[in-house]
Design a protein around this motif. Sequence first.
Motif, mmCIF file in Angstrom:
data_model
loop_
_atom_site.group_PDB
_atom_site.id
_atom_site.type_symbol
_atom_site.label_atom_id
_atom_site.label_comp_id
_atom_site.label_asym_id
_atom_site.label_seq_id
_atom_site.Cartn_x
_atom_site.Cartn_y
_atom_site.Cartn_z
ATOM 1 N N LEU A 1 0.832 -1.201 0.000
ATOM 2 C CA LEU A 1 0.000 0.000 0.000
ATOM 3 C C LEU A 1 0.868 1.253 0.000
ATOM 4 C CD1 LEU A 1 -2.937 0.949 0.048
ATOM 5 C CD2 LEU A 1 -2.789 1.020 2.548
ATOM 6 N N GLY A 2 1.960 1.218 0.750
ATOM 7 C CA GLY A 2 2.868 2.362 0.791
ATOM 8 C C GLY A 2 3.499 2.632 -0.558
ATOM 9 N N ASP A 3 3.951 1.572 -1.239
ATOM 10 C CA ASP A 3 4.568 1.745 -2.551
ATOM 11 C C ASP A 3 3.557 2.240 -3.580
ATOM 12 O OD1 ASP A 3 7.027 1.036 -1.639
ATOM 13 O OD2 ASP A 3 7.072 -0.953 -2.534
ATOM 14 N N HIS A 4 2.336 1.704 -3.531
ATOM 15 C CA HIS A 4 1.310 2.131 -4.477
ATOM 16 C C HIS A 4 0.984 3.604 -4.272
ATOM 17 C CE1 HIS A 4 -2.761 1.103 -6.599
ATOM 18 N NE2 HIS A 4 -2.097 2.065 -7.194
ATOM 19 N N ALA A 5 0.847 4.003 -3.011
ATOM 20 C CA ALA A 5 0.552 5.399 -2.718
ATOM 21 C C ALA A 5 1.694 6.314 -3.164
ATOM 22 C CB ALA A 5 0.293 5.574 -1.220
ATOM 23 N N ALA A 6 2.939 5.875 -2.924
ATOM 24 C CA ALA A 6 4.095 6.681 -3.318
ATOM 25 C C ALA A 6 4.145 6.862 -4.835
ATOM 26 C CB ALA A 6 5.379 6.029 -2.817
ATOM 27 N N ALA A 7 3.894 5.766 -5.574
ATOM 28 C CA ALA A 7 3.887 5.857 -7.038
ATOM 29 C C ALA A 7 2.766 6.769 -7.520
ATOM 30 C CB ALA A 7 3.741 4.462 -7.646
ATOM 31 N N SER A 8 1.598 6.674 -6.885
ATOM 32 C CA SER A 8 0.459 7.498 -7.279
ATOM 33 C C SER A 8 0.736 8.973 -7.049
ATOM 34 C CB SER A 8 -0.789 7.079 -6.494
ATOM 35 O OG SER A 8 -1.124 5.733 -6.747
ATOM 36 N N VAL A 9 1.338 9.284 -5.906
ATOM 37 C CA VAL A 9 1.660 10.684 -5.599
ATOM 38 C C VAL A 9 2.657 11.232 -6.609
ATOM 39 C CG1 VAL A 9 2.785 12.205 -3.924
ATOM 40 C CG2 VAL A 9 1.113 10.518 -3.146
ATOM 41 N N GLU A 10 3.684 10.452 -6.927
ATOM 42 C CA GLU A 10 4.670 10.896 -7.921
ATOM 43 C C GLU A 10 4.007 11.144 -9.268
ATOM 44 O OE1 GLU A 10 7.951 11.609 -7.804
ATOM 45 O OE2 GLU A 10 7.849 11.454 -5.626
ATOM 46 N N ASN A 11 3.070 10.279 -9.643
ATOM 47 C CA ASN A 11 2.390 10.429 -10.929
ATOM 48 C C ASN A 11 1.496 11.671 -10.967
ATOM 49 O OD1 ASN A 11 3.576 8.150 -11.982
ATOM 50 N ND2 ASN A 11 1.853 6.806 -11.547
ATOM 51 N N VAL A 12 0.877 11.998 -9.837
ATOM 52 C CA VAL A 12 0.028 13.183 -9.771
ATOM 53 C C VAL A 12 0.861 14.459 -9.829
ATOM 54 C CG1 VAL A 12 -1.509 14.505 -8.264
ATOM 55 C CG2 VAL A 12 -1.865 12.049 -8.557
ATOM 56 N N LEU A 13 2.003 14.461 -9.152
ATOM 57 C CA LEU A 13 2.815 15.671 -9.049
ATOM 58 C C LEU A 13 3.681 15.928 -10.283
ATOM 59 C CD1 LEU A 13 4.011 15.406 -5.326
ATOM 60 C CD2 LEU A 13 2.112 16.751 -6.251
ATOM 61 N N ALA A 14 4.055 14.873 -10.999
ATOM 62 C CA ALA A 14 4.995 15.025 -12.115
ATOM 63 C C ALA A 14 4.265 15.416 -13.399
ATOM 64 C CB ALA A 14 5.768 13.725 -12.332
ATOM 65 N N ASP A 15 4.900 16.254 -14.210
ATOM 66 C CA ASP A 15 4.343 16.600 -15.517
ATOM 67 C C ASP A 15 4.338 15.384 -16.437
ATOM 68 O OD1 ASP A 15 3.976 19.242 -14.773
ATOM 69 O OD2 ASP A 15 5.993 19.827 -15.406
ATOM 70 N N ASP A 16 5.358 14.570 -16.316
ATOM 71 C CA ASP A 16 5.458 13.338 -17.099
ATOM 72 C C ASP A 16 5.439 12.170 -16.119
ATOM 73 O OD1 ASP A 16 5.820 11.424 -19.005
ATOM 74 O OD2 ASP A 16 7.965 11.811 -19.303
ATOM 75 N N PRO A 17 4.274 11.557 -15.854
ATOM 76 C CA PRO A 17 4.161 10.511 -14.836
ATOM 77 C C PRO A 17 5.214 9.421 -15.021
ATOM 78 C CG PRO A 17 1.996 11.103 -15.652
ATOM 79 C CD PRO A 17 2.992 11.811 -16.518
ATOM 80 N N PRO A 18 6.044 9.171 -14.000
ATOM 81 C CA PRO A 18 7.166 8.256 -14.170
ATOM 82 C C PRO A 18 6.838 6.786 -13.981
ATOM 83 C CG PRO A 18 7.259 9.260 -11.998
ATOM 84 C CD PRO A 18 6.083 9.868 -12.709
ATOM 85 N N PHE A 19 5.698 6.468 -13.334
ATOM 86 C CA PHE A 19 5.427 5.075 -12.989
ATOM 87 C C PHE A 19 4.176 4.559 -13.695
ATOM 88 C CE2 PHE A 19 7.589 6.790 -9.162
ATOM 89 C CZ PHE A 19 8.752 6.028 -9.257
ATOM 90 N N LEU A 20 4.211 3.287 -14.054
ATOM 91 C CA LEU A 20 3.057 2.644 -14.668
ATOM 92 C C LEU A 20 1.985 2.407 -13.609
ATOM 93 C CD1 LEU A 20 1.824 1.246 -17.172
ATOM 94 C CD2 LEU A 20 2.830 -0.885 -16.334
ATOM 95 N N GLU A 21 0.780 2.913 -13.868
ATOM 96 C CA GLU A 21 -0.337 2.738 -12.940
ATOM 97 C C GLU A 21 -1.616 2.760 -13.754
ATOM 98 O OE1 GLU A 21 -2.235 4.709 -8.888
ATOM 99 O OE2 GLU A 21 -0.936 5.886 -10.180
ATOM 100 N N ARG A 22 -2.071 1.595 -14.135
ATOM 101 C CA ARG A 22 -3.231 1.515 -15.014
ATOM 102 C C ARG A 22 -4.208 0.465 -14.507
ATOM 103 N NH1 ARG A 22 -0.531 1.903 -21.089
ATOM 104 N NH2 ARG A 22 0.516 3.902 -20.755
ATOM 105 N N ALA A 23 -5.457 0.609 -14.899
ATOM 106 C CA ALA A 23 -6.480 -0.342 -14.487
ATOM 107 C C ALA A 23 -7.509 -0.504 -15.596
ATOM 108 C CB ALA A 23 -7.171 0.126 -13.204
ATOM 109 N N VAL A 24 -8.091 -1.691 -15.694
ATOM 110 C CA VAL A 24 -9.219 -1.957 -16.579
ATOM 111 C C VAL A 24 -10.434 -2.155 -15.680
ATOM 112 C CG1 VAL A 24 -10.191 -3.509 -18.306
ATOM 113 C CG2 VAL A 24 -7.724 -3.041 -18.288
ATOM 114 N N HIS A 25 -11.537 -1.438 -15.970
ATOM 115 C CA HIS A 25 -12.686 -1.508 -15.073
ATOM 116 C C HIS A 25 -13.991 -1.504 -15.855
ATOM 117 C CE1 HIS A 25 -13.244 2.838 -15.809
ATOM 118 N NE2 HIS A 25 -11.928 2.912 -15.715
ATOM 119 N N TYR A 26 -14.946 -2.293 -15.393
ATOM 120 C CA TYR A 26 -16.284 -2.343 -15.977
ATOM 121 C C TYR A 26 -17.301 -2.312 -14.849
ATOM 122 C CZ TYR A 26 -14.663 -3.337 -20.709
ATOM 123 O OH TYR A 26 -14.096 -3.233 -21.946
#
Length: 256
Positions: free
Chosen positions: A157-182
């Motif tokens: 959970l800590g790593d996921h949150a850290a990656a998400s925060v970096e992706n939100v703050l960065a102009d070019d999101p550095p980490f892969l974070e994707r989901a498929v949802h229906y």
Amino acid sequence: MTFPTFVDLLRQLYVNVTEHEFALPDKQQTDSRVSLLTGIHRKEVSRLRGAGAPVRVVPESVSRTSAIVARWLADSSFVDAKGVPLPLPRASEAGEASFAGLVESVTRDLRPRAVLDDWLDRKLVEIDEKDRIVLLERAMVPREDGEVRLYYFARNLGDHAAASVENVLADDPPFLERAVHYDGLSEELARSLEAYSRKLAIEMLLQLNKHANQAVRTDPGGNSRWNCGVYILTTDGTSLVAEDVPQRKDGGGDAA
């Protein structure tokens, strides 16, 4: 839990993190510095220091078990042609793979018999009719060991949150974070998609483990860390929807 108990635990956590993660290079961490950084009185700091292991230290039960299981799942000596972990005899006979050889390939600090007794007690392995040791699924997905589950809960959970925060703050999101949802699916289809995605996810993680386990053998080592995780959630939505609204069969993919 009463509020005073909660506050004391919070003090311990503040002191623990400061003691182990905010020390100055080549200098001994002092009560005064911990007190300065945390705002906790120096006498309290002196009482609380050493109350727990560093918060990022991997519990021994996790590190040793996961390393041996990872080798069992990755090393070609211990899996069949399809990558399924082989049942292993207790000791080597005529150079064949064995449980003793598996443990000793990871660490010489543990006796294979001690590891086997512990794993049998924790139901991570079982003995088949040919007296071979068989790896069980629960060794890869711990269900009953509270320490192990809490460790991975905090780490992942800590790593996921850290990656998400970096992706939100960065102009070019550095980490892969994707989901498929229906949404708006029947329960039958939702469960079917869960089973199919679980199968693909396990295959991917096993392949990554095999690749990484081979690569680390020639790696000189350093301070970098890598974590690749997968989560799957299937729900009827009753606990997530505040009011009764029409449901649609919407699908999509999120990319951060």
